[in-house]
Write an enzyme that holds these catalytic residues in place. Structure first.
Site: not given
Length: 158
Positions: A43-45, A48
């Site tokens: 999710g963070c990738t 970002a």
């Protein structure tokens, strides 16, 4: 809890290159300050990379993007290099800015409750006030959603 219209808390945090960033350094510009749980997770990738891809549009609107997590500078450096992230990732292992913005709290994963960084985004106006808050962020399409909100706030929306 921080609300829209309030003065955004200042901070001094290092980025993936070890350079110190203060919110006050960005007075006169819009700031997209987004908090995320962990470098190099799905999710963070996705989130970002969304901000990476929308950076040009956000810059045209006068905004800078700053990502914040509790990961250390080295972790941020690897994450930024791996995905060619073109904006500062700020390291807050002491969770001072994370807590100041209310982006720390209870989470649930596989039925277990624990405390961690909450995925939240704050749009800060050129005077340093919180203009808009996203408390529950879905990584997919979030950067575009932020760009649209900035366009609307700046009166450039369709």
């Amino acid at each position: 809890m921080l609300e829209a219209g309030e003065l955004a808390p200042d901070f001094a945090l290092p980025d993936q290159e070890g350079r110190l960033h203060r919110l006050s350094d960005y007075r006169g510009r819009w700031v997209v300050l987004y908090f995320y749980p962990k470098d190099d997770t799905p999710g963070c990738t996705k989130e970002a990379c969304g901000f990476r891809d929308e950076k040009g549009r956000l810059e045209e609107l006068g905004a800078v993007v700053l990502g914040v997590s509790a990961d250390d500078v080295e972790s941020h450096k690897r994450f930024a290099e791996k995905y060619r992230l073109n904006f500062p990732l700020l390291s807050d292992p002491a969770k001072e800015a994370i807590r100041a913005y209310g982006a720390w709290g209870k989470k649930t994963l596989y039925g277990k409750e624990y405390e961690g960084v909450l995925r939240q985004t704050f749009l800060i106006d050129p005077e340093g006030r919180v203009a808009k808050i996203w408390r529950k962020v879905s990584p997919e399409g979030h950067a575009e959603e932020v760009a649209q909100a900035l366009e609307a706030l700046r009166g450039k929306g369709a």
